[in-house]
Design a protein around this motif. Sequence first.
Motif, PDB file in Angstrom:
ATOM      1  N   ASP A 124       0.876  -1.155   0.000  1.00 38.55           N
ATOM      2  CA  ASP A 124       0.000   0.000   0.000  1.00 38.55           C
ATOM      3  C   ASP A 124       0.933   1.229   0.000  1.00 38.55           C
ATOM      4  O   ASP A 124       2.108   1.106   0.360  1.00 38.55           O
ATOM      5  CB  ASP A 124      -0.816  -0.082   1.289  1.00 38.55           C
ATOM      6  CG  ASP A 124      -1.648   1.143   1.518  1.00 38.55           C
ATOM      7  OD1 ASP A 124      -2.381   1.523   0.619  1.00 38.55           O
ATOM      8  OD2 ASP A 124      -1.541   1.725   2.614  1.00 38.55           O
TER       9      ASP A 124
ATOM     10  N   ASP B 234      -0.114   5.161   0.694  1.00 39.38           N
ATOM     11  CA  ASP B 234      -0.368   6.194   1.719  1.00 39.38           C
ATOM     12  C   ASP B 234      -0.424   5.573   3.107  1.00 39.38           C
ATOM     13  O   ASP B 234      -1.172   4.628   3.347  1.00 39.38           O
ATOM     14  CB  ASP B 234      -1.677   6.932   1.425  1.00 39.38           C
ATOM     15  CG  ASP B 234      -1.562   7.801   0.191  1.00 39.38           C
ATOM     16  OD1 ASP B 234      -0.643   8.638   0.140  1.00 39.38           O
ATOM     17  OD2 ASP B 234      -2.377   7.638  -0.738  1.00 39.38           O
ATOM     18  N   GLY B 235       0.370   6.109   4.002  1.00 37.37           N
ATOM     19  CA  GLY B 235       0.384   5.607   5.376  1.00 37.37           C
ATOM     20  C   GLY B 235       1.371   4.460   5.579  1.00 37.37           C
ATOM     21  O   GLY B 235       1.573   4.015   6.703  1.00 37.37           O
TER      22      GLY B 235
ATOM     23  N   ASP C 100      -1.760  -0.068   5.954  1.00 36.02           N
ATOM     24  CA  ASP C 100      -2.007   0.692   7.196  1.00 36.02           C
ATOM     25  C   ASP C 100      -3.494   0.760   7.543  1.00 36.02           C
ATOM     26  O   ASP C 100      -3.841   1.233   8.619  1.00 36.02           O
ATOM     27  CB  ASP C 100      -1.470   2.125   7.071  1.00 36.02           C
ATOM     28  CG  ASP C 100      -2.267   2.946   6.070  1.00 36.02           C
ATOM     29  OD1 ASP C 100      -2.450   2.473   4.933  1.00 36.02           O
ATOM     30  OD2 ASP C 100      -2.732   4.041   6.431  1.00 36.02           O
ATOM     31  N   THR C 101      -4.379   0.322   6.614  1.00 39.50           N
ATOM     32  CA  THR C 101      -5.820   0.492   6.830  1.00 39.50           C
ATOM     33  C   THR C 101      -6.476  -0.880   6.989  1.00 39.50           C
ATOM     34  O   THR C 101      -6.619  -1.614   5.986  1.00 39.50           O
ATOM     35  CB  THR C 101      -6.446   1.270   5.644  1.00 39.50           C
ATOM     36  OG1 THR C 101      -5.731   2.486   5.486  1.00 39.50           O
ATOM     37  CG2 THR C 101      -7.921   1.566   5.893  1.00 39.50           C
TER      38      THR C 101
ATOM     39  N   ASP D 274      -6.796  -2.727   3.480  1.00 41.85           N
ATOM     40  CA  ASP D 274      -5.615  -3.547   3.192  1.00 41.85           C
ATOM     41  C   ASP D 274      -5.699  -4.926   3.837  1.00 41.85           C
ATOM     42  O   ASP D 274      -5.452  -5.945   3.178  1.00 41.85           O
ATOM     43  CB  ASP D 274      -4.355  -2.826   3.713  1.00 41.85           C
ATOM     44  CG  ASP D 274      -4.202  -1.441   3.097  1.00 41.85           C
ATOM     45  OD1 ASP D 274      -4.347  -1.332   1.864  1.00 41.85           O
ATOM     46  OD2 ASP D 274      -3.955  -0.471   3.842  1.00 41.85           O
TER      47      ASP D 274
HETATM   48 MG    MG Z   1      -2.823   3.274   3.064  1.00 42.08          MG
END
Ligand code: MG
Length: 348
Positions: free
Chosen positions: A22, A24-25, A289-290, A294
């Motif tokens: 992933d 972002d984050g 991160d989600t 994810d």
């Molecule tokens: Mg993310």
Amino acid sequence: LEAPSSPLSPSTVADSFVYAFDIDGVLVRGGKAIPEAIQAMRVLNGENKYGIHVPHIFLTNGGGKTEEERCRDLSRQLLQDIKPGQFICGHTPMREMAERYGTVLVIGGEGEKCREVAEGYGFKDVVTPGDIIKHDSATTPFRKLTPEEHANSRVRDFDEVTIDAVFVFADSRDWAGDIQIMLDLAMSKGGRLSTRSETFDEGPPFYFSHNDVVWSAAHEHVRLGMGALRRMFEVTFNDLTKNKGKVNTHAFGKPQVPTFEFASRLMKQWRHTEHGISQAPKTVYFVGDTPESDIRGTNAVNKKAQNDWYSILVKTGVYQEGTEPAYKPRVTVDNVLDAVNHGIEREM
Ligand code: MG
Ligand code: G3P
């Protein structure tokens, strides 16, 4: 392990496992690399005690630019050469729908970029909210086109245009105006903007490139994402039609299993062309991160796939330490560097 192939020699390429990230984050936040991400990429590219190179791909729900442009951005941020052959963003799988519809409205992103992306995918006739506002500025009372937007928007007689489908490619830059236009279409007779349905069940389909209600950007707290736009659109549609209408919405992106299957096909192609590996990997490490996107998606594809999809949750983005993730990862680690080291140690 397979024999190294140029230009990756002298390191050896791992053929039994692969990484998917992933963005972002995990690797980036607010347009800047998360510090451990640069080292994580070096480790994957052979700077580890075993001297192995680990094939890897990127699977983000983000978008708004061509895959080529997103790869240039990511290469600059991570100090690594990242190619479109190893990259999927939220709207990438939408290219498979280009043949299905005649005229489509594309929403989101900066300026004309999403129109370019859609045309690049082969969509034949791509309309933007700017085209609609240029035709009738009363559409959005508080949204005026800038001179540049006015120049880029195309002149159309929307009384004569049928919009066959709506694609939200990237985050809206004007939620009020975009939701207004989406509602006008959802309540229209079959995608004709100047009409109003009596039954409110004959609007075009709406496709969102993902469904993340929040995401991890530069701010210390998560920021609203496309899933929030979708909710506002659906809830307002139900209010306006007194729950009698029906709006047809769909989401691409993670956690949808077809998106992970799309990633699996890309991974197969990438390992074959870049590394000459033809057998499927035994393990796919997915780092996200989600939990809702994810981890949920990785665990779901793991139930269906022949190989082991191993979910790794990091603490640098949406997931906050001390909270209970709604979907449980196989392992939780501090950051992406720990995620990479975890898999390599587990394999070697
Ligand atoms: Mg993310
Ligand atoms: O808008 C992008 C965001 O919702 C998530 O991106 O990279 O975390 O899948 P990513």
